[in-house]
Design an enzyme around this catalytic site. Structure first.
Site, PDB file in Angstrom:
ATOM      1  N   LYS A 265       0.861  -1.189   0.000  1.00  0.00           N
ATOM      2  CA  LYS A 265       0.000   0.000   0.000  1.00  0.00           C
ATOM      3  C   LYS A 265       0.894   1.235   0.000  1.00  0.00           C
ATOM      4  O   LYS A 265       1.675   1.445   0.921  1.00  0.00           O
ATOM      5  CB  LYS A 265      -0.910   0.004   1.241  1.00  0.00           C
ATOM      6  CG  LYS A 265      -1.700   1.315   1.433  1.00  0.00           C
ATOM      7  CD  LYS A 265      -2.625   1.279   2.646  1.00  0.00           C
ATOM      8  CE  LYS A 265      -3.275   2.645   2.896  1.00  0.00           C
ATOM      9  NZ  LYS A 265      -4.151   2.667   4.091  1.00  0.00           N
ATOM     10  N   LYS A 277     -10.247  13.101   7.738  1.00  0.00           N
ATOM     11  CA  LYS A 277      -9.842  12.723   9.089  1.00  0.00           C
ATOM     12  C   LYS A 277      -9.824  13.943   9.999  1.00  0.00           C
ATOM     13  O   LYS A 277      -9.667  15.065   9.527  1.00  0.00           O
ATOM     14  CB  LYS A 277      -8.414  12.137   9.047  1.00  0.00           C
ATOM     15  CG  LYS A 277      -8.296  10.767   8.427  1.00  0.00           C
ATOM     16  CD  LYS A 277      -6.836  10.303   8.442  1.00  0.00           C
ATOM     17  CE  LYS A 277      -6.704   8.924   7.809  1.00  0.00           C
ATOM     18  NZ  LYS A 277      -7.349   7.851   8.585  1.00  0.00           N
ATOM     19  N   ARG A 351      -7.732  -0.505   0.963  1.00  0.00           N
ATOM     20  CA  ARG A 351      -8.268  -1.720   0.342  1.00  0.00           C
ATOM     21  C   ARG A 351      -8.655  -1.479  -1.110  1.00  0.00           C
ATOM     22  O   ARG A 351      -8.650  -2.400  -1.927  1.00  0.00           O
ATOM     23  CB  ARG A 351      -9.446  -2.241   1.178  1.00  0.00           C
ATOM     24  CG  ARG A 351     -10.587  -1.279   1.302  1.00  0.00           C
ATOM     25  CD  ARG A 351     -11.512  -1.607   2.472  1.00  0.00           C
ATOM     26  NE  ARG A 351     -10.988  -1.128   3.750  1.00  0.00           N
ATOM     27  CZ  ARG A 351     -11.604  -1.289   4.914  1.00  0.00           C
ATOM     28  NH1 ARG A 351     -12.770  -1.911   4.963  1.00  0.00           N
ATOM     29  NH2 ARG A 351     -11.072  -0.823   6.028  1.00  0.00           N
TER      30      ARG A 351
HETATM   31  N1  BES Z   1      -4.306   4.612   6.816  1.00  0.00           N
HETATM   32  C1  BES Z   1      -5.484   4.408   7.589  1.00  0.00           C
HETATM   33  C2  BES Z   1      -5.278   3.414   8.733  1.00  0.00           C
HETATM   34  C3  BES Z   1      -4.474   3.895   9.901  1.00  0.00           C
HETATM   35  C4  BES Z   1      -5.056   4.672  10.890  1.00  0.00           C
HETATM   36  C5  BES Z   1      -3.168   3.509  10.055  1.00  0.00           C
HETATM   37  C6  BES Z   1      -4.322   5.079  11.977  1.00  0.00           C
HETATM   38  C7  BES Z   1      -2.439   3.893  11.150  1.00  0.00           C
HETATM   39  C8  BES Z   1      -3.013   4.687  12.114  1.00  0.00           C
HETATM   40  C9  BES Z   1      -6.601   3.852   6.705  1.00  0.00           C
HETATM   41  O1  BES Z   1      -6.603   4.301   5.399  1.00  0.00           O
HETATM   42  C10 BES Z   1      -7.883   4.290   7.322  1.00  0.00           C
HETATM   43  O2  BES Z   1      -8.131   5.453   7.347  1.00  0.00           O
HETATM   44  N2  BES Z   1      -8.661   3.343   7.817  1.00  0.00           N
HETATM   45  C11 BES Z   1      -9.880   3.632   8.462  1.00  0.00           C
HETATM   46  C12 BES Z   1     -10.898   2.617   7.993  1.00  0.00           C
HETATM   47  C13 BES Z   1     -12.309   2.937   8.381  1.00  0.00           C
HETATM   48  C14 BES Z   1     -12.785   4.149   7.631  1.00  0.00           C
HETATM   49  C15 BES Z   1     -13.187   1.748   8.065  1.00  0.00           C
HETATM   50  C16 BES Z   1      -9.675   3.541   9.969  1.00  0.00           C
HETATM   51  O3  BES Z   1      -8.914   2.681  10.428  1.00  0.00           O
HETATM   52  O4  BES Z   1     -10.242   4.354  10.677  1.00  0.00           O
HETATM   53 ZN    ZN Z   2      -4.823   4.857   4.635  1.00  0.00          ZN
HETATM   54 MN    MN Z   3      -7.697   6.093   5.161  1.00  0.00          MN
END
Ligand code: BES
Ligand code: ZN
Ligand code: MN
Length: 493
Positions: A265, A277, A351
């Site tokens: 990724k 975010k 994903r």
């Molecule tokens: N890159 C993030 C995951 C992440 C979050 C890695 C914090 C390390 C620290 C990923 O793209 C993401 O934002 N995932 C979301 C998924 C959710 C929207 C289902 C998450 O984990 O909040």
């Molecule tokens: Zn991400």
């Molecule tokens: Mn994300």
């Protein structure tokens, strides 16, 4: 750093800026310590008698000068009672000794700690761990600092042991893995305004120029559109920076031998997109390409070790930003596999880029595919910063990866991939949704990916908790290059 291996004949005659000598807590002085003691007229015995030399595990005492021996200094290291120790004890000892050498700004030292026994691990294991830890100490992030940091003072480490092929190989592995991790750390630490998808493509070409057996090829958005990569491209839709699908092939095995494929990724900045975010710690989302960076680091280690196998690295590189052209919640896209996806949250973008890269991976007729991704915050909640989350559609394969991680000290922990979780991805408007609700967030993310990896043996490593450290030591860790390289070393044998 130069790390060499050679038997020391007569430690009292060994010239060196610093001899590293072991002292036990019980049973008197042994080996090199005993010889140094008598050559120096009993200095070590006197220190012991006075209580200045406990010999407790991983304690150190530097003797800045010692008459009667050829070396300039002696670093005494406590080896406890001499009983076999655990892996973590050994790693702690290495770090303490390296720390002491570095603090004294020594440029060269002789490591004479060769009668340590680590439970269930052999001598080669110790050499690999030492070489890896020493190499990791070389890392400096300097790229965006106006004053460069001083390089590591320690330039030569001599290890007292017989110079066998096994010993040399063990050291070479440690160095290659350490260097691979340092490459991964550098790419991870670079800010998002420098480390863009185009920058990663340039780095891939640079890496492939360094090794004859590496070949890089970059697919542009036009080629991705022709392949039908609607999921990957939907993530790039809000960004001015074009997405890149980077393919790096390592051809070390027989022509036509099925390759191990690593899919990384490579989100060079993840703002969340329209599902933006919150502000705090958003800067850390520059690390959202650490999966990609670990593919670079592993390929570098594999090429350095000249492993007789074929490996393909595939990096799905994009930014995830909001704009008038960005993908919106509720949008439906078609992936390269033909499966349609309702994007309920644009922040679940990893994903989306990975699913098309996984479909593309099938074209290489792989022996196995491993994807590596900072995929879910839920994985950090579940496992913290110590273990990467591991998912696989084949338990024996998962076992090999878990073993490799345990051996090198880069552990993963398996989580379930049961069908029971799949229905959380149901959608009324597409074949699936891109999120599965708050329950089991790492598992439903893996379930999503599994739908694109049905044709081959596959594993997924969620490195959201392990790829970088926070706080004072903030920065990329280089994980899971150790696990991946150790697995490939085992596969090559
Ligand atoms: N890159 C993030 C995951 C992440 C979050 C890695 C914090 C390390 C620290 C990923 O793209 C993401 O934002 N995932 C979301 C998924 C959710 C929207 C289902 C998450 O984990 O909040
Ligand atoms: Zn991400
Ligand atoms: Mn994300």
């Amino acid at each position: 750093m130069q790390i060499s291996i050679k038997s020391v004949q007569g430690p009292e005659q060994q010239r060196s800026p610093c001899l590293i000598i072991g002292v036990h807590a019980k049973g008197g002085l042994r080996g090199a310590a005993k010889i140094i003691d008598s050559a120096s007229g009993g200095v070590l015995s006197r220190l012991q008698k006075r209580g200045d030399l406990s010999g407790d595990w991983a304690t150190t005492l530097l003797l800045p000068t010692l008459d009667g021996i050829a070396a300039e200094r002696v670093l005494l290291v406590g080896l406890g009672h001499g009983a076999p120790v655990g892996e973590n004890d050994y790693r702690k000892l290495i770090q303490t000794v390296l720390g002491a050498l570095i603090e004294q700004k020594l440029d060269e030292a002789h490591w004479l700690l060769n009668d340590i026994t680590v439970l269930a691990r052999d001598k080669s294991w110790q050499l690999t761990q030492l070489a890896m830890a020493a190499t990791l100490r070389e890392y400096r992030y300097t790229e965006t600092l106006s004053k460069p940091k001083a390089p590591l003072s320690l330039r030569k480490l001599h290890i007292d042991d017989d110079n066998s092929a096994g010993g040399r190989n063990a050291i070479a592995r440690g160095i290659a893995i350490g260097r691979g991790m340092n490459l991964t750390r550098r790419l991870g630490d670079l800010p998002g305004n420098i480390c863009t998808p185009a920058f990663l493509a340039k780095e891939a070409r640079a890496l492939s120029r360094k090794h004859a057996k590496l070949h890089a090829n970059v697919l542009e958005e036009k080629a991705m559109r022709e392949l039908g990569m609607g999921a990957l491209l939907s993530v790039a839709a809000g960004s001015e920076q074009p997405a890149k699908l980077i393919v790096i092939e390592y051809r070390g095995g027989k022509r036509g031998a099925a390759p191990q494929v690593l899919v990384g990724k490579g989100i060079t900045f993840d703002s969340g997109g329209i599902s933006i975010k919150p502000g705090p710690k958003m800067d850390e989302m520059k690390f959202d390409m650490c999966g990609a960076a670990s593919v670079f680091g592993t390929l570098s280690a594999v090429a350095e070790l000249k492993l007789p196998i074929n490996v393909v690295g595939i990096i799905a590189a994009s930014e995830n930003l909001p704009s008038g052209t960005a993908t919106k919640p509720g949008d439906v896209v078609t992936s390269m596999s033909g499966q349609t996806i309702e994007i309920l949250n644009t922040d679940a973008e990893g994903r989306l880029v990975l699913c098309d890269a996984l479909t593309y991976a099938g074209r290489f007729r792989p022996a196995a595919v491993i994807d590596i991704a900072t995929l879910t915050g839920a994985c950090v909640v579940a496992l913290g910063k110590h273990a990467s989350g591991l998912f696989s559609n084949q338990d024996e394969f998962a076992g090999q990866l878990l073993d490799a991680g345990r051996e090198i000290g880069d552990r993963a922990w398996q989580l379930p991939l049961w069908d029971d979780y799949q229905k959380q991805l149901d959608s009324n408007f597409a074949d699936m949704a891109n999120i599965g609700g708050p329950a089991g967030g790492s598992i439903t993310a893996a379930c999503f990916l599994a739908r694109f990896a049905r044709d081959y043996r596959w594993a997924h490593l969620d490195i959201a908790g392990t790829a970088w450290d926070e706080g004072g030591a903030k920065g990329a860790t280089g994980r899971p290059v150790g696990l991946l390289t150790q697995y490939l070393i085992g596969y090559a044998q």
